[in-house]
Write a protein that holds these residues in place. Structure first.
Motif, mmCIF file in Angstrom:
data_model
loop_
_atom_site.group_PDB
_atom_site.id
_atom_site.type_symbol
_atom_site.label_atom_id
_atom_site.label_comp_id
_atom_site.label_asym_id
_atom_site.label_seq_id
_atom_site.Cartn_x
_atom_site.Cartn_y
_atom_site.Cartn_z
ATOM 1 N N LEU A 51 87.655 86.953 10.257
ATOM 2 C CA LEU A 51 88.072 87.715 11.428
ATOM 3 C C LEU A 51 89.464 88.310 11.241
ATOM 4 O O LEU A 51 90.350 87.670 10.690
ATOM 5 C CB LEU A 51 88.071 86.820 12.673
ATOM 6 N N THR A 52 89.632 89.521 11.753
ATOM 7 C CA THR A 52 90.950 90.159 11.717
ATOM 8 C C THR A 52 91.868 89.441 12.702
ATOM 9 O O THR A 52 91.397 88.728 13.605
ATOM 10 C CB THR A 52 90.850 91.640 12.139
ATOM 11 N N PRO A 53 93.181 89.628 12.578
ATOM 12 C CA PRO A 53 94.099 89.015 13.546
ATOM 13 C C PRO A 53 93.788 89.418 14.987
ATOM 14 O O PRO A 53 93.888 88.588 15.896
ATOM 15 C CB PRO A 53 95.471 89.519 13.107
ATOM 16 N N ALA A 54 93.396 90.659 15.212
ATOM 17 C CA ALA A 54 93.067 91.110 16.573
ATOM 18 C C ALA A 54 91.845 90.374 17.121
ATOM 19 O O ALA A 54 91.818 89.986 18.301
ATOM 20 C CB ALA A 54 92.827 92.616 16.587
ATOM 21 N N LEU A 55 90.851 90.163 16.276
ATOM 22 C CA LEU A 55 89.657 89.448 16.716
ATOM 23 C C LEU A 55 89.966 87.970 16.951
ATOM 24 O O LEU A 55 89.443 87.365 17.894
ATOM 25 C CB LEU A 55 88.519 89.617 15.717
ATOM 26 N N CYS A 56 90.820 87.404 16.139
ATOM 27 C CA CYS A 56 91.243 86.015 16.359
ATOM 28 C C CYS A 56 91.993 85.887 17.676
ATOM 29 O O CYS A 56 91.800 84.920 18.424
ATOM 30 C CB CYS A 56 92.135 85.535 15.214
ATOM 31 N N LYS A 57 92.837 86.870 17.975
ATOM 32 C CA LYS A 57 93.593 86.853 19.233
ATOM 33 C C LYS A 57 92.632 86.871 20.425
ATOM 34 O O LYS A 57 92.848 86.174 21.412
ATOM 35 C CB LYS A 57 94.546 88.042 19.283
ATOM 36 N N LEU A 58 91.573 87.663 20.330
ATOM 37 C CA LEU A 58 90.567 87.702 21.388
ATOM 38 C C LEU A 58 89.902 86.338 21.539
ATOM 39 O O LEU A 58 89.765 85.829 22.657
ATOM 40 C CB LEU A 58 89.518 88.777 21.084
ATOM 41 N N MET A 59 89.514 85.738 20.452
ATOM 42 C CA MET A 59 88.865 84.425 20.505
ATOM 43 C C MET A 59 89.811 83.367 21.072
ATOM 44 O O MET A 59 89.405 82.512 21.862
ATOM 45 C CB MET A 59 88.396 84.011 19.109
ATOM 46 N N GLU A 60 91.074 83.426 20.679
ATOM 47 C CA GLU A 60 92.056 82.478 21.189
ATOM 48 C C GLU A 60 92.274 82.668 22.686
ATOM 49 O O GLU A 60 92.422 81.691 23.430
ATOM 50 C CB GLU A 60 93.363 82.615 20.414
ATOM 51 N N ALA A 61 92.250 83.921 23.153
ATOM 52 C CA ALA A 61 92.377 84.197 24.582
ATOM 53 C C ALA A 61 91.207 83.587 25.352
ATOM 54 O O ALA A 61 91.387 83.098 26.474
ATOM 55 C CB ALA A 61 92.469 85.696 24.825
#
Length: 79
Positions: free
Chosen positions: A9-19
């Motif tokens: 996962l890209t950092p942006a996709l990880c940020k979404l998952m973390e949210a």
């Protein structure tokens, strides 16, 4: 691909998952407000996540990402 634990996962996709974990929801409108993105962008990012991870739903994606250690924000033991 991220170097951390072979995270696809890209950092942006990880940020979404973390949210999702922080807010305890996968609702596109709620996540869009929190991340200052449109709900359409959130839905598109989730579609990318499902394809990348080869899973059928958002909850399966979250479980897989947690199990693989791809997310920095982990659920606490009280969850």
């Amino acid at each position: 691909m991220n170097a951390d634990n072979n995270n696809p996962l890209t950092p942006a996709l990880c940020k979404l998952m973390e949210a999702c974990l922080i807010l305890k929801t996968t609702d596109s409108k709620t996540l869009a407000t929190h991340l200052n993105r449109s709900p359409t962008t959130i839905r598109t990012e989730f579609q990318r996540i499902l394809v990348i991870m080869n899973v059928h739903c958002r909850y399966a994606a979250l479980k897989t990402a947690e199990d693989e250690g791809w997310l920095y924000t982990q659920k606490t033991s009280e969850d």
